[in-house]
Design a protein around this motif. Structure first.
Motif, mmCIF file in Angstrom:
data_model
loop_
_atom_site.group_PDB
_atom_site.id
_atom_site.type_symbol
_atom_site.label_atom_id
_atom_site.label_comp_id
_atom_site.label_asym_id
_atom_site.label_seq_id
_atom_site.Cartn_x
_atom_site.Cartn_y
_atom_site.Cartn_z
ATOM 1 N N TYR A 127 0.693 -1.276 -0.020
ATOM 2 C CA TYR A 127 -0.068 -0.233 -0.014
ATOM 3 C C TYR A 127 1.010 1.336 0.013
ATOM 4 C CZ TYR A 127 -4.419 -2.540 1.230
ATOM 5 O OH TYR A 127 -5.490 -3.306 1.039
ATOM 6 N N ARG A 128 2.099 1.322 0.419
ATOM 7 C CA ARG A 128 3.204 2.105 0.444
ATOM 8 C C ARG A 128 3.218 2.922 -1.075
ATOM 9 N NH1 ARG A 128 8.549 1.575 3.739
ATOM 10 N NH2 ARG A 128 7.568 0.953 5.934
ATOM 11 N N PHE A 129 2.907 2.227 -2.120
ATOM 12 C CA PHE A 129 3.414 2.790 -3.541
ATOM 13 C C PHE A 129 2.118 3.187 -4.276
ATOM 14 C CE2 PHE A 129 5.968 -0.767 -1.651
ATOM 15 C CZ PHE A 129 7.176 -0.114 -1.406
ATOM 16 N N GLY A 130 2.596 4.205 -5.155
ATOM 17 C CA GLY A 130 1.763 4.991 -6.026
ATOM 18 C C GLY A 130 2.024 6.362 -6.017
ATOM 19 N N ASP A 131 1.461 7.180 -7.086
ATOM 20 C CA ASP A 131 1.535 8.529 -6.991
ATOM 21 C C ASP A 131 1.304 9.370 -5.897
ATOM 22 O OD1 ASP A 131 2.642 8.520 -9.919
ATOM 23 O OD2 ASP A 131 0.487 8.465 -10.607
ATOM 24 N N GLY A 132 -0.004 9.170 -5.344
ATOM 25 C CA GLY A 132 -0.494 9.904 -4.270
ATOM 26 C C GLY A 132 0.487 9.746 -3.127
ATOM 27 N N ILE A 133 0.815 8.618 -2.500
ATOM 28 C CA ILE A 133 1.649 8.689 -1.519
ATOM 29 C C ILE A 133 3.098 8.876 -1.843
ATOM 30 C CG2 ILE A 133 2.182 6.242 -1.645
ATOM 31 C CD1 ILE A 133 2.151 5.847 1.358
ATOM 32 N N GLU A 134 3.666 8.813 -2.785
ATOM 33 C CA GLU A 134 4.832 9.001 -3.364
ATOM 34 C C GLU A 134 4.954 10.553 -3.443
ATOM 35 O OE1 GLU A 134 8.589 7.017 -4.931
ATOM 36 O OE2 GLU A 134 6.795 6.128 -4.159
ATOM 37 N N GLN A 135 3.957 11.416 -3.638
ATOM 38 C CA GLN A 135 4.281 12.777 -3.451
ATOM 39 C C GLN A 135 4.181 13.459 -2.166
ATOM 40 O OE1 GLN A 135 1.269 14.755 -6.063
ATOM 41 N NE2 GLN A 135 2.068 14.252 -8.087
ATOM 42 N N VAL A 136 3.347 12.943 -1.435
ATOM 43 C CA VAL A 136 3.418 12.979 0.081
ATOM 44 C C VAL A 136 4.753 12.810 0.560
ATOM 45 C CG1 VAL A 136 2.271 12.747 2.285
ATOM 46 C CG2 VAL A 136 0.723 12.938 0.074
ATOM 47 N N LYS A 137 5.177 11.853 0.472
ATOM 48 C CA LYS A 137 6.389 11.486 1.158
ATOM 49 C C LYS A 137 7.582 12.395 0.456
ATOM 50 C CE LYS A 137 9.327 8.618 3.004
ATOM 51 N NZ LYS A 137 9.438 8.733 4.600
ATOM 52 N N LYS A 138 7.427 12.748 -0.662
ATOM 53 C CA LYS A 138 8.687 13.765 -1.386
ATOM 54 C C LYS A 138 8.358 14.909 -0.775
ATOM 55 C CE LYS A 138 10.490 14.983 -5.884
ATOM 56 N NZ LYS A 138 11.512 14.054 -5.678
ATOM 57 N N ILE A 139 7.330 15.531 -0.488
ATOM 58 C CA ILE A 139 7.097 16.977 0.098
ATOM 59 C C ILE A 139 7.579 16.938 1.691
ATOM 60 C CG2 ILE A 139 5.109 18.543 0.948
ATOM 61 C CD1 ILE A 139 3.712 17.653 -1.843
ATOM 62 N N ILE A 140 7.342 15.886 2.510
ATOM 63 C CA ILE A 140 7.488 15.749 3.695
ATOM 64 C C ILE A 140 9.076 15.626 4.023
ATOM 65 C CG2 ILE A 140 7.528 14.048 5.780
ATOM 66 C CD1 ILE A 140 4.632 13.575 5.004
ATOM 67 N N ASP A 141 9.711 15.085 2.986
ATOM 68 C CA ASP A 141 11.073 14.552 3.195
ATOM 69 C C ASP A 141 12.030 15.692 2.755
ATOM 70 O OD1 ASP A 141 10.638 12.087 4.001
ATOM 71 O OD2 ASP A 141 11.268 10.922 2.071
ATOM 72 N N ALA A 142 11.406 16.421 1.698
ATOM 73 C CA ALA A 142 12.024 17.998 1.483
ATOM 74 C C ALA A 142 11.879 18.844 2.375
ATOM 75 C CB ALA A 142 11.363 18.311 0.033
ATOM 76 N N GLY A 143 11.303 18.691 3.516
ATOM 77 C CA GLY A 143 11.166 19.604 4.554
ATOM 78 C C GLY A 143 10.015 20.723 4.506
ATOM 79 N N ILE A 144 9.501 20.777 3.260
ATOM 80 C CA ILE A 144 8.488 21.649 3.197
ATOM 81 C C ILE A 144 7.149 21.529 4.021
ATOM 82 C CG2 ILE A 144 6.724 22.522 1.263
ATOM 83 C CD1 ILE A 144 8.518 21.245 -0.938
ATOM 84 N N ALA A 145 6.805 20.349 4.409
ATOM 85 C CA ALA A 145 5.551 20.333 5.104
ATOM 86 C C ALA A 145 5.836 21.035 6.634
ATOM 87 C CB ALA A 145 5.312 18.843 5.339
ATOM 88 N N GLY A 146 6.795 20.936 7.239
ATOM 89 C CA GLY A 146 7.226 21.618 8.325
ATOM 90 C C GLY A 146 6.895 20.580 9.652
ATOM 91 N N LYS A 147 6.569 21.139 10.927
ATOM 92 C CA LYS A 147 6.458 20.413 11.971
ATOM 93 C C LYS A 147 4.992 19.702 11.698
ATOM 94 C CE LYS A 147 5.219 22.820 15.671
ATOM 95 N NZ LYS A 147 5.240 23.616 16.804
ATOM 96 N N PRO A 148 4.999 18.361 11.996
ATOM 97 C CA PRO A 148 3.856 17.492 12.103
ATOM 98 C C PRO A 148 2.933 17.901 13.350
ATOM 99 C CG PRO A 148 5.602 16.149 12.904
ATOM 100 C CD PRO A 148 6.176 17.654 12.691
ATOM 101 N N PHE A 149 1.603 18.144 12.893
ATOM 102 C CA PHE A 149 0.739 18.518 14.189
ATOM 103 C C PHE A 149 -0.176 17.114 14.728
ATOM 104 C CE2 PHE A 149 0.429 23.114 12.420
ATOM 105 C CZ PHE A 149 1.507 23.546 13.267
#
Length: 359
Positions: A127-149
């Motif tokens: 379930y980890r794989f596919g466009d949707g989750i891949e984009q989210v992972k990329k944004i988080i890993d790039a530091g753009i998302a910031g602090k998790p709430f």
């Protein structure tokens, strides 16, 4: 031309999905040369469908076949441990369906064996794989998302009597757990894959939908090591079926597509908090390359790992984190206490979370 690995699949249930979604789309990387199943009729049916000539009923026979590179274990959970260990000892690469094994003790045994084995081990979390989750992972890993709430995970599926007519389902000894182990384990893995490690959990399990031994409803309050808070809810008694994951970060909120069995495939809602975050996300995702979902990408990336072109896409450490959550969940529910992670050999359920009367 890339190396083609010969595969033997053990178990023709979910094993068929591995063929259709994982190996056929990666025909330049794998060839399924053998099937193994105790049920000769089912074995012949799947083997005939895909033109597989080698049909094995004794698992041990696979271990002596020098031309088999990968053993893919798709049996009921209670049979995983001895098969994984035997395949590693035989020098094979191993793929194994979830749950990898049935206790923290067993996963630590597997991890120790893995260190001494020439082959690689990959647990399945497709379930980890596919466009949707891949984009989210990329944004988080790039530091753009910031602090998790905060985050929420809802696994609302439906299972009725026909599902439990399969003899090994709904029983502690063979399924090792219920909705927490066999169903919500996937969305919970996605959650920790994106949000990081869990620090504490206060959970509840209940059997309310079907007359089975294991649980079919769960709920929990979760504290992450980052300080973020989360809630998990799952049932096998929903009228419809959805998997919904919503994650709130400092600069962006994400929400999954609600497809129950493939939440990573379609694009998630990505809601930037401001124009600056939006601009960074747009730049990061420009010229996006399609990522196939589920087994297709997991098997492709396993091939990369086998040929030295990448890391394992799912590791035994990932599996231990998943089983640690399961162990803490059951312990919290039975003791009515908050449970701190990580869990080691001194934990009361380290050797097994299965109730004593069912072992």
């Amino acid at each position: 031309m890339s190396k083609i690995f010969n595969v033997a699949i053990v178990g023709c249930g979910i094993g068929r999905s591995h063929i259709v979604e994982g190996y056929l789309p990666n025909a330049d990387k794998y060839k399924v040369v053998a099937l193994c199943d105790l049920n000769q009729e089912r074995l012949d049916k799947i083997a005939d469908e895909f033109g597989i000539e080698r049909r094995i009923v004794n698992f041990d026979d696979l271990l002596t076949m020098d031309d088999i590179d990968v053993i893919d274990v798709c049996t009921p959970p209670g049979a995983h441990l001895p098969m994984i260990l035997a395949a590693l000892r035989a020098g094979k690469h191993v793929i194994c369906e979830k749950p990898l094994v049935g206790s923290l003790k067993d996963i630590d045994t597997v991890m120790a064996a893995e260190k001494e084995a020439p082959g690689k081990l990959m647990p399945v979390f497709q379930y980890r794989f596919g466009d949707g989750i891949e984009q989210v992972k990329k944004i988080i890993d790039a530091g753009i998302a910031g602090k998790p709430f905060t985050g929420t995970v809802e696994t609302m599926w439906r299972r009725e009597a026909a599902y439990y007519a399969v003899p090994w389902r709904g029983k502690w000894k063979t399924e090792l757990g219920g909705v927490l182990m066999g169903h919500a384990i996937h969305p919970h893995d996605i959650f920790t894959y994106l949000m990081g490690d869990i620090a504490r959990i206060f959970g509840r399990v209940a059997t309310r939908v079907n007359p089975i031994e294991v649980e079919d409803c769960i709920s929990a309050s979760v504290e992450m090591k980052s300080g973020a808070l989360a809630s998990f809810t799952a049932t096998l008694g929903s009228a419809d079926e959805i998997t919904r994951i919503r994650l709130s970060f400092e600069n962006v909120t994400f929400e999954s597509d609600h497809a129950p069995y493939n939440p990573g495939e379609k694009l998630w809602k990505i809601l930037p908090r401001n124009d600056e975050a939006k601009s960074k996300i747009d730049a990061l995702l420009a010229n996006w390359q399609h990522v196939p979902s589920r087994f297709q990408t997991q098997m492709a990336r396993f091939h990369d790992a086998l040929t030295g072109k990448g890391d394992l896409p799912v590791t035994s450490t990932d599996s231990r984190r998943s089983l640690e959550l399961v162990t803490a969940f059951y312990h919290s529910s039975s003791t009515h206490q908050d449970v701190a992670l990580p869990l080691g050999p001194d934990h009361p359920l380290y050797q097994s979370w299965v109730p004593a009367q069912f072992r």
